[in-house]
Design a protein around this motif. Sequence first.
Motif, PDB file in Angstrom:
ATOM      1  N   GLY A  73      55.618  48.404  44.062  1.00 24.52           N
ATOM      2  CA  GLY A  73      55.829  46.968  44.244  1.00 24.52           C
ATOM      3  C   GLY A  73      54.740  46.291  45.059  1.00 24.52           C
ATOM      4  O   GLY A  73      54.602  45.075  45.016  1.00 24.52           O
ATOM      5  N   ASP A  74      53.944  47.089  45.833  1.00 26.28           N
ATOM      6  CA  ASP A  74      52.828  46.494  46.587  1.00 26.28           C
ATOM      7  C   ASP A  74      51.807  45.917  45.614  1.00 26.28           C
ATOM      8  O   ASP A  74      51.713  46.329  44.445  1.00 26.28           O
ATOM      9  CB  ASP A  74      52.127  47.565  47.449  1.00 26.28           C
ATOM     10  CG  ASP A  74      52.964  47.961  48.662  1.00 26.28           C
ATOM     11  OD1 ASP A  74      53.876  47.196  49.032  1.00 26.28           O
ATOM     12  OD2 ASP A  74      52.698  49.040  49.230  1.00 26.28           O
ATOM     13  N   GLY A  75      50.966  45.004  46.131  1.00 22.02           N
ATOM     14  CA  GLY A  75      49.901  44.421  45.306  1.00 22.02           C
ATOM     15  C   GLY A  75      48.540  44.948  45.737  1.00 22.02           C
ATOM     16  O   GLY A  75      48.308  45.208  46.918  1.00 22.02           O
ATOM     17  N   VAL A  76      47.634  45.139  44.775  1.00 22.50           N
ATOM     18  CA  VAL A  76      46.267  45.588  45.063  1.00 22.50           C
ATOM     19  C   VAL A  76      45.313  44.678  44.296  1.00 22.50           C
ATOM     20  O   VAL A  76      45.538  44.405  43.114  1.00 22.50           O
ATOM     21  CB  VAL A  76      46.025  47.042  44.560  1.00 22.50           C
ATOM     22  CG1 VAL A  76      44.670  47.555  45.040  1.00 22.50           C
ATOM     23  CG2 VAL A  76      47.127  47.967  45.000  1.00 22.50           C
ATOM     24  N   HIS A  77      44.235  44.214  44.966  1.00 20.72           N
ATOM     25  CA  HIS A  77      43.216  43.440  44.256  1.00 20.72           C
ATOM     26  C   HIS A  77      42.250  44.415  43.588  1.00 20.72           C
ATOM     27  O   HIS A  77      41.707  45.308  44.257  1.00 20.72           O
ATOM     28  CB  HIS A  77      42.479  42.512  45.215  1.00 20.72           C
ATOM     29  CG  HIS A  77      43.301  41.333  45.608  1.00 20.72           C
ATOM     30  ND1 HIS A  77      44.082  41.317  46.731  1.00 20.72           N
ATOM     31  CD2 HIS A  77      43.510  40.138  44.987  1.00 20.72           C
ATOM     32  CE1 HIS A  77      44.730  40.156  46.803  1.00 20.72           C
ATOM     33  NE2 HIS A  77      44.406  39.435  45.761  1.00 20.72           N
ATOM     34  N   VAL A  78      42.041  44.239  42.300  1.00 17.28           N
ATOM     35  CA  VAL A  78      41.226  45.186  41.534  1.00 17.28           C
ATOM     36  C   VAL A  78      40.197  44.418  40.697  1.00 17.28           C
ATOM     37  O   VAL A  78      40.538  43.443  40.024  1.00 17.28           O
ATOM     38  CB  VAL A  78      42.105  46.041  40.584  1.00 17.28           C
ATOM     39  CG1 VAL A  78      41.256  47.067  39.841  1.00 17.28           C
ATOM     40  CG2 VAL A  78      43.219  46.750  41.372  1.00 17.28           C
ATOM     41  N   VAL A  79      38.936  44.898  40.755  1.00 13.34           N
ATOM     42  CA  VAL A  79      37.871  44.340  39.909  1.00 13.34           C
ATOM     43  C   VAL A  79      37.301  45.483  39.069  1.00 13.34           C
ATOM     44  O   VAL A  79      37.047  46.567  39.581  1.00 13.34           O
ATOM     45  CB  VAL A  79      36.736  43.732  40.770  1.00 13.34           C
ATOM     46  CG1 VAL A  79      35.606  43.219  39.871  1.00 13.34           C
ATOM     47  CG2 VAL A  79      37.261  42.613  41.648  1.00 13.34           C
ATOM     48  N   GLY A  80      37.072  45.236  37.790  1.00 14.13           N
ATOM     49  CA  GLY A  80      36.444  46.263  36.957  1.00 14.13           C
ATOM     50  C   GLY A  80      36.839  46.111  35.503  1.00 14.13           C
ATOM     51  O   GLY A  80      37.571  45.186  35.161  1.00 14.13           O
ATOM     52  N   PRO A  81      36.369  47.000  34.647  1.00 13.88           N
ATOM     53  CA  PRO A  81      35.514  48.160  34.939  1.00 13.88           C
ATOM     54  C   PRO A  81      34.076  47.750  35.230  1.00 13.88           C
ATOM     55  O   PRO A  81      33.595  46.761  34.696  1.00 13.88           O
ATOM     56  CB  PRO A  81      35.608  48.988  33.651  1.00 13.88           C
ATOM     57  CG  PRO A  81      35.863  47.977  32.569  1.00 13.88           C
ATOM     58  CD  PRO A  81      36.690  46.896  33.205  1.00 13.88           C
TER      59      PRO A  81
END
Length: 234
Positions: free
Chosen positions: A79-87
């Motif tokens: 349920g936590d949020g993570v900021h993700v950029v990619g690939p």
Amino acid sequence: MSPARLRVLGVERVGPYALLRLGRGPLDPGTPGQFFMLRPPGLVVPRPMSLCLAPPGELAFLVDPVGAGTRALAGLERGDGVHVVGPLGNGFRLDVQRPLLLGGGIGVAPFPFLSARLGRPPALLGFRTAQHAEAAALVPNAEVVLEPTLVTELLSPGFDVLACGPEPMLEAVGRLEPAAQLAWEAPMACGFGACYGCAVEIGGRLARLCVEGPVLGGRVRGQIPAMAGKVAAA
Ligand SMILES: Cc1cc2nc3c(=O)[nH]c(=O)nc-3n(C[C@H](O)[C@H](O)[C@H](O)COP(=O)(O)OP(=O)(O)OC[C@H]3O[C@@H](n4cnc5c(N)ncnc54)[C@H](O)[C@@H]3O)c2cc1C
Ligand code: FES
């Protein structure tokens, strides 16, 4: 490239590592060997991670909790949020005839995804301890060796080698198999060419590993990226 906020679906223990499973959101898994920049809550600078598995609707990363950033990722909860950029970056070339995956320690992280894309080729994996070797269960058709045996001792000629692991292992593989594809690491702060934190020396010139790598072909043999001034990602 703007970050997507992905939801944690779960975190599973794999020996001393954590398999962080995220909802895929709008992101494409890309090519094995490419990486994503992950920023959990509380961190200013994201951390680079190779994609480990790409089941439908998910992106999963195998995390070795070695410092503040990776421990924060391994400690996330459903349920936590993570900021993700990619690939981001350049992954492995998949146009190979007789692939062999060669990896050590957390270097096995991109292999489950790579193995799936290549049709489950043989893999040779080396680990420090039996506990670390639990990660081999994620890689089909893997032969496992434990230290003091080194994976390079079992390497026989005639394969298209795709390797990921610690720097001394990659250097040894590059010497034995000049055409091997090698996935290198350097501390990275941005992941897309803006900060020069990942600058390495290739053939006498500075190159940004996040743009030109992290996978480099065997053609750079003799010009192995001597890690020039590792700039810590704060
Ligand atoms: C393209 C790429 C893909 C990666 N994929 C994975 C992965 O799938 N799973 C995984 O667990 N880790 C992976 N890493 C390594 C991971 O990004 C670092 O371990 C992490 O950024 C360390 O952050 P930290 O805050 O936990 O530790 P820190 O406290 O920042 O660092 C801990 C120690 O590791 C060293 N270090 C930090 N970053 C690196 C690095 N990139 N290369 C070499 N030494 C470093 C530091 O100098 C320090 O000694 C990858 C790195 C790159 C560049
Ligand atoms: S990580 Fe910023 S330039 Fe490569």
